[in-house]
Design an enzyme around this catalytic site. Sequence first.
Site, PDB file in Angstrom:
ATOM      1  N   GLU A  22      11.979   0.649  -2.590  1.00 43.21           N
ATOM      2  CA  GLU A  22      10.949   0.490  -3.639  1.00 43.21           C
ATOM      3  C   GLU A  22      11.576  -0.154  -4.876  1.00 43.21           C
ATOM      4  O   GLU A  22      11.545   0.394  -5.985  1.00 43.21           O
ATOM      5  CB  GLU A  22      10.259   1.820  -3.948  1.00 43.21           C
ATOM      6  CG  GLU A  22       9.520   2.354  -2.732  1.00 43.21           C
ATOM      7  CD  GLU A  22       8.509   3.474  -3.014  1.00 43.21           C
ATOM      8  OE1 GLU A  22       8.480   4.012  -4.123  1.00 43.21           O
ATOM      9  OE2 GLU A  22       7.754   3.804  -2.078  1.00 43.21           O
ATOM     10  N   GLU A  69       7.809   3.962   5.152  1.00 44.73           N
ATOM     11  CA  GLU A  69       7.263   5.206   4.589  1.00 44.73           C
ATOM     12  C   GLU A  69       5.753   5.173   4.754  1.00 44.73           C
ATOM     13  O   GLU A  69       5.101   4.231   4.298  1.00 44.73           O
ATOM     14  CB  GLU A  69       7.619   5.366   3.098  1.00 44.73           C
ATOM     15  CG  GLU A  69       9.074   5.686   2.852  1.00 44.73           C
ATOM     16  CD  GLU A  69       9.390   5.977   1.385  1.00 44.73           C
ATOM     17  OE1 GLU A  69       8.515   6.468   0.656  1.00 44.73           O
ATOM     18  OE2 GLU A  69      10.534   5.687   0.986  1.00 44.73           O
TER      19      GLU A  69
HETATM   20  O1  AHR Z   1       8.671  10.004   0.159  1.00 46.29           O
HETATM   21  C1  AHR Z   1       8.742  10.364  -1.185  1.00 46.29           C
HETATM   22  C2  AHR Z   1       8.994   9.177  -2.098  1.00 46.29           C
HETATM   23  O2  AHR Z   1       7.897   8.319  -2.043  1.00 46.29           O
HETATM   24  C3  AHR Z   1      10.149   8.299  -1.753  1.00 46.29           C
HETATM   25  O3  AHR Z   1      11.357   8.757  -2.255  1.00 46.29           O
HETATM   26  C4  AHR Z   1       9.806   7.002  -2.397  1.00 46.29           C
HETATM   27  O4  AHR Z   1      10.368   5.896  -1.731  1.00 46.29           O
HETATM   28  C5  AHR Z   1       8.288   7.002  -2.377  1.00 46.29           C
HETATM   29  O5  AHR Z   1       7.754   6.675  -3.599  1.00 46.29           O
END
Ligand code: AHR
Length: 554
Positions: free
Chosen positions: A218, A353
Amino acid sequence: MQTRTPGETNRREFMALALGAAALLAPRGASAADARIDVLPDEPIGRIAPEIYGHFVEHLGGVVYDGIWVGEDSKISNVGGIRAALVDHLKRVRPAVIRWPGGCFADSYNWRDGIGPRGSRPRRTNFWVDSRELAGVPAGPHVFDPNAFGTHEFARLCRLTGAQPYFAANLRSLPAKDFYEWVDYCNAPAGTTSLAEQRAGNGDRDPFGVRYWGVGNESWGCGGNFTAAEYAAEFRRFTAWVPKFGGPLSFIAAGPGSGDIEWTRTFFQTLTARGGGALGSLWGWGLHHYSENVAKGRTNRWGDRMGPAVAFDLEGWYELLKQADLMDGFITQHWQVMGEVDRDHRVKLAVDEWGSWHQPGTAVAPSHLFGQMSTLRDALVAGLTLDTFNRHADKVAMANVAQLVNCLHSLFLASEDRFVATPNFHVFEMYAAHQGATAVRCEISAPRVRYSRLGQPADFWGLAGSASRRDNAVVITVVNPHGTEPRETTVRVRGADIRGGQLASLASTDLRAHNTFDAPRTLEPVRTPLAPAGDGLTVRLPAASVNRIDLTLA
Ligand code: AHR
């Protein structure tokens, strides 16, 4: 098919939710076979990469400490310090790949802190230390990381479960040299470099052979707050001359959050500004998408609106499914923009994710930041998302559900000696049969679901799913999102006769159903044999269900 006004539907279903009344939710004459699934086995989409069924582990709340790592001296059953129940269950879903150590944590992590004798490892302040949700929670490993779980321990978890490691490297707060040296430490053949000798001294003579490397996380946010152009330049620099030690290295870049098309476009344009050769260093383009009940939830610190994990109403049920369903469009849109530069589509998507994100308040322990209860609704999110990946098997090469245990869309909840598999686990186990099979096109038609959203009529698809083929076996997975109506469905496979089959359904008349430490088997799949009739068969897909249909072809 019945016709009702949205208002009628909602009053009745809301009452059913509130009362948990099975009688009220009994099937009400969904007409015979008003839905169809037609599998087209001679129209392949692509091989379903087993890595689509991947996982994610971050040093966040109770994921690592409590969830995975209990320590070798623990009275909790463990394999070399790793919770045995977790290993046993994880093996059942065939986890092709696990991403570690973050997430946001990755861009604050120094891999050197997590090697060497455990007693001498430094204790470091965790990235998540200042989270509002942890205010008042006694300090522990969730805020001051003892580094007991490091590179070797993670490699052990992967070995024990048959997963490939996917390391996320720190781009924000360590120089590129540290990244090269981590690769060297993990992959240099025994007896070659000093780092390989150090690895051997720490217990692993043979290289770990880590293929997947994330370069930042991110990077538009917690990973450095870069612009896409700045990040592209950093990515080029980090990946330019990394030693390969004979094996392939697959670099995954920090891609967009949900529908941020500009991040994708600018990154690809800037990466290739000095020639298209730079695409050769990019294997996967990350994509993160979390599903939140944005219709009428509470605002979190990022300004997202999140709804309750368990105490949702029918509107919240459909809203979350709708948010998860956006994944399909995100994949198509980013893929199209990637193709403006990467004309041969050498780079694939890595959705590293994804999952549901709810309001805090249902974690099994106070230190479990972003811990939440997963209900049947989250199981449907898992099912429809995995079906989306299968349908895009030609585009998605990896995906990692966030996160494995005690955090967000978890497969497991664990605290001290208690452990339970959530409904998400069952979906992963049901869908594991798709791994490595050929995704084939599948036409599904069903009456749309009608409901009320913010007082206005809204609708949602009636059935969605995916199909894969391996020799003379076809697996169909399909979600029925309707809160109360089962769906009689005719199933056919074009050009083939069905010899027999089986249906496995994960369903409940209580939309909020979930598994707890005290009632761990509240939600489990139920299996029934299916008899062919003519050239197809008819199945009854329960209301609010995730289903797997196994077919044997003649
Ligand atoms: O999964 C939790 C968080 O969500 C992670 O650390 C981040 O990459 C995302 O914003």
